[in-house]
Design an enzyme around this catalytic site. Structure first.
Site, PDB file in Angstrom:
ATOM      1  N   CYS A 102       0.867  -1.169   0.000  1.00 25.31           N
ATOM      2  CA  CYS A 102       0.000   0.000   0.000  1.00 25.31           C
ATOM      3  C   CYS A 102       0.910   1.226   0.000  1.00 25.31           C
ATOM      4  O   CYS A 102       1.698   1.404   0.928  1.00 25.31           O
ATOM      5  CB  CYS A 102      -0.859  -0.057   1.265  1.00 25.31           C
ATOM      6  N   CYS A 109      -2.875  15.046   3.555  1.00 23.16           N
ATOM      7  CA  CYS A 109      -4.049  15.014   2.675  1.00 23.16           C
ATOM      8  C   CYS A 109      -4.976  16.159   3.037  1.00 23.16           C
ATOM      9  O   CYS A 109      -5.172  16.459   4.207  1.00 23.16           O
ATOM     10  CB  CYS A 109      -4.792  13.684   2.837  1.00 23.16           C
ATOM     11  N   CYS A 113     -11.008  14.045   6.094  1.00 23.95           N
ATOM     12  CA  CYS A 113     -11.947  13.064   6.643  1.00 23.95           C
ATOM     13  C   CYS A 113     -11.774  12.994   8.174  1.00 23.95           C
ATOM     14  O   CYS A 113     -10.649  12.940   8.673  1.00 23.95           O
ATOM     15  CB  CYS A 113     -11.721  11.698   6.013  1.00 23.95           C
ATOM     16  N   CYS A 116      -9.544  10.191   9.935  1.00 25.77           N
ATOM     17  CA  CYS A 116      -8.281   9.798   9.305  1.00 25.77           C
ATOM     18  C   CYS A 116      -7.096  10.641   9.768  1.00 25.77           C
ATOM     19  O   CYS A 116      -7.157  11.866   9.766  1.00 25.77           O
ATOM     20  CB  CYS A 116      -8.433   9.884   7.785  1.00 25.77           C
ATOM     21  N   CYS A 330      -3.692   4.059   7.614  1.00 26.14           N
ATOM     22  CA  CYS A 330      -3.346   5.219   6.835  1.00 26.14           C
ATOM     23  C   CYS A 330      -2.795   6.388   7.663  1.00 26.14           C
ATOM     24  O   CYS A 330      -3.509   7.017   8.409  1.00 26.14           O
ATOM     25  CB  CYS A 330      -4.674   5.600   6.177  1.00 26.14           C
TER      26      CYS A 330
HETATM   27  N1  SAH Z   1      -7.507   9.071   0.072  1.00 24.50           N
HETATM   28  C1  SAH Z   1      -7.939   7.845  -0.478  1.00 24.50           C
HETATM   29  C2  SAH Z   1      -6.934   6.740  -0.324  1.00 24.50           C
HETATM   30  C3  SAH Z   1      -6.174   6.682   0.967  1.00 24.50           C
HETATM   31  S1  SAH Z   1      -7.111   6.261   2.385  1.00 24.50           S
HETATM   32  C4  SAH Z   1      -9.285   7.452   0.121  1.00 24.50           C
HETATM   33  O1  SAH Z   1      -9.707   8.077   1.070  1.00 24.50           O
HETATM   34  O2  SAH Z   1      -9.907   6.547  -0.431  1.00 24.50           O
HETATM   35  C5  SAH Z   1      -7.433   4.538   2.127  1.00 24.50           C
HETATM   36  C6  SAH Z   1      -8.611   4.022   2.899  1.00 24.50           C
HETATM   37  O3  SAH Z   1      -8.304   3.944   4.303  1.00 24.50           O
HETATM   38  C7  SAH Z   1      -9.851   4.889   2.793  1.00 24.50           C
HETATM   39  O4  SAH Z   1     -10.993   4.093   2.562  1.00 24.50           O
HETATM   40  C8  SAH Z   1      -9.898   5.535   4.154  1.00 24.50           C
HETATM   41  O5  SAH Z   1     -11.172   5.979   4.477  1.00 24.50           O
HETATM   42  C9  SAH Z   1      -9.397   4.442   5.038  1.00 24.50           C
HETATM   43  N2  SAH Z   1      -8.945   4.853   6.377  1.00 24.50           N
HETATM   44  C10 SAH Z   1      -8.447   6.042   6.756  1.00 24.50           C
HETATM   45  N3  SAH Z   1      -8.134   6.028   8.079  1.00 24.50           N
HETATM   46  C11 SAH Z   1      -8.432   4.790   8.533  1.00 24.50           C
HETATM   47  C12 SAH Z   1      -8.341   4.126   9.789  1.00 24.50           C
HETATM   48  N4  SAH Z   1      -7.857   4.749  10.852  1.00 24.50           N
HETATM   49  N5  SAH Z   1      -8.750   2.840   9.868  1.00 24.50           N
HETATM   50  C13 SAH Z   1      -9.214   2.185   8.771  1.00 24.50           C
HETATM   51  N6  SAH Z   1      -9.320   2.752   7.575  1.00 24.50           N
HETATM   52  C14 SAH Z   1      -8.940   4.037   7.439  1.00 24.50           C
HETATM   53 FE1  SF4 Z   2      -7.388  11.827   2.742  1.00 23.76          FE
HETATM   54 FE2  SF4 Z   2      -7.583  10.149   4.747  1.00 23.76          FE
HETATM   55 FE3  SF4 Z   2      -9.787  11.106   3.635  1.00 23.76          FE
HETATM   56 FE4  SF4 Z   2      -8.277   9.354   2.276  1.00 23.76          FE
HETATM   57  S1  SF4 Z   2      -9.383   8.983   4.169  1.00 23.76           S
HETATM   58  S2  SF4 Z   2      -9.163  11.267   1.524  1.00 23.76           S
HETATM   59  S3  SF4 Z   2      -6.242   9.931   3.011  1.00 23.76           S
HETATM   60  S4  SF4 Z   2      -8.249  12.304   4.752  1.00 23.76           S
END
Ligand code: SAH
Ligand code: SF4
Length: 339
Positions: A102, A109, A113, A116, A330
């Site tokens: 990965c 970013c 979100c 995250c 992530c």
């Molecule tokens: N930005 C892109 C790709 C990176 S994040 C996206 O958001 O799709 C990859 C995945 O990990 C996303 O589905 C995100 O919501 C998830 N993710 C982020 N933080 C996480 C966490 N603490 N536990 C599990 N999944 C998480």
């Molecule tokens: Fe960015 Fe994290 Fe949202 Fe993916 S899940 S778009 S890495 S803030």
């Protein structure tokens, strides 16, 4: 000076044509870089001295650095330092059918979100193509393995770094590059609709995953601010268009957040939303972090949620939990370093 690992073979062919050389030299250089894993132009013995000199003058071949590696059973987490001392991460998972990685696409970013770590730290900059490619090269060397599948699900929103992402995908898929089959590559987006539509025209058969995480706008607005720009209706329309154009099934990612999006009612709403669409749902166990208040849904409730989808003929998988003890979610390792 451009780093050589940012160049697709076509770009390198153009470079050679531009300096009055035959374009097949691009293939020779690719073979050295990606098959023989030689990055010093001076060691590329089938290339003429004067051309080597040009390459030395025109290209940088430096690498990012591995600064930490954490291991937990079949999972390895890497922290890399970039040449400007920013940090990014990658996670390797060894499966019985091969090894997957990965990779990160940005430093931080901007999508914000709520759950995250990468979003908490905000975007510092996009990754250059070579910084994505080198994550793979360095890990393969460090573990002495070949990676058979790649997911762009590390730090960052890949579709917010679209051009560099496309070059990266082209290089790793190229038969003279890393030769990773398109079907073994997945890009995950939080739902940047215009880029989803643009990606539908990208010729490689790469998998697309979309982070949905909520079955209705009010909740998705709270979890994922991107929803205010591209709401669920727009996203579903883009998914349909994408499928019509590519015939490729999209994966819907749904991270299970305790008491937030994991009720039976939420499952039923999700069924209603996705019914008739050609998608898979991937339920993701949440990796709890020290900084953010969200909690993971208990396993039995995840199964129950999954069963509701299944009973309604929606294909669902539950992601295996990897590397819980090594901050495999992530952005967690970087966030520990950065504070
Ligand atoms: N930005 C892109 C790709 C990176 S994040 C996206 O958001 O799709 C990859 C995945 O990990 C996303 O589905 C995100 O919501 C998830 N993710 C982020 N933080 C996480 C966490 N603490 N536990 C599990 N999944 C998480
Ligand atoms: Fe960015 Fe994290 Fe949202 Fe993916 S899940 S778009 S890495 S803030």
């Amino acid at each position: 000076m451009d780093n050589i690992y940012s160049y697709t073979r076509t770009m390198l062919e153009d470079y050679f044509k531009g300096i009055g050389e035959k374009s097949f030299k691009a293939t020779q250089v690719f073979e050295w870089l990606y098959q023989k894993r030689v990055s010093n132009f001076n060691d590329m013995t089938n290339i003429k001295k004067d051309v080597i000199e040009r390459l030395n003058n025109d290209f940088d071949t430096s690498f990012i650095k591995i600064v930490k590696r954490l291991e937990d059973k079949d999972t390895y987490k890497y922290l890399f330092e970039l040449n400007d001392s920013n940090h990014i991460e990658a996670v390797v998972m060894k499966h019985n059918y091969g090894n997957s990685v990965c990779v990160s696409s940005q430093v931080g970013c901007n999508m914000g979100c709520a759950f995250c770590e990468s979003g908490r730290l905000k975007k510092v900059r996009n990754l250059e193509t070579y910084e994505m490619v080198e994550q793979i090269l360095l890990i393969e060397k460090d573990l002495n393995i070949r990676l058979s599948s790649v997911v762009v699900m590390g730090i960052g929103e890949p579709f917010d770094n679209y051009d560099n992402l496309i070059k990266f995908l082209t290089i790793i898929n190229d038969a003279k590059g890393l030769a990773i089959g398109a079907r073994h590559i997945t890009v995950s987006t939080s739902g940047l609709v215009p880029k989803i539509l643009e990606f539908a025209n990208f010729p490689l058969q790469i998998n697309l995953a979309i982070s949905l995480h909520a079955p209705y706008d009010e909740l998705r607005n709270k979890l994922m601010p991107v929803n205010k720009a591209y709401n669920i209706d727009k996203l579903i329309d883009a998914i349909k268009t994408y499928y019509d154009k590519t015939n490729r099934r999209i994966t819907i990612e749904y991270v299970m957040l305790k008491g937030v999006n994991d009720s039976e009612e939420d499952a039923n709403k999700l069924v209603k939303l996705l019914k008739g669409l050609n998608v898979y749902v991937n339920l993701i166990p949440y990796n709890e972090t020290n900084h953010i208040e969200f909690k993971a849904t208990d396993q039995d409730k995840v199964l129950k949620f999954g069963k509701i989808l299944q009973d309604n003929k929606i294909t669902v998988t539950i992601r295996k939990r990897f590397g819980k003890d090594i901050q495999a979610a992530c952005g967690q390792l970087r966030s520990k370093e950065v504070k």
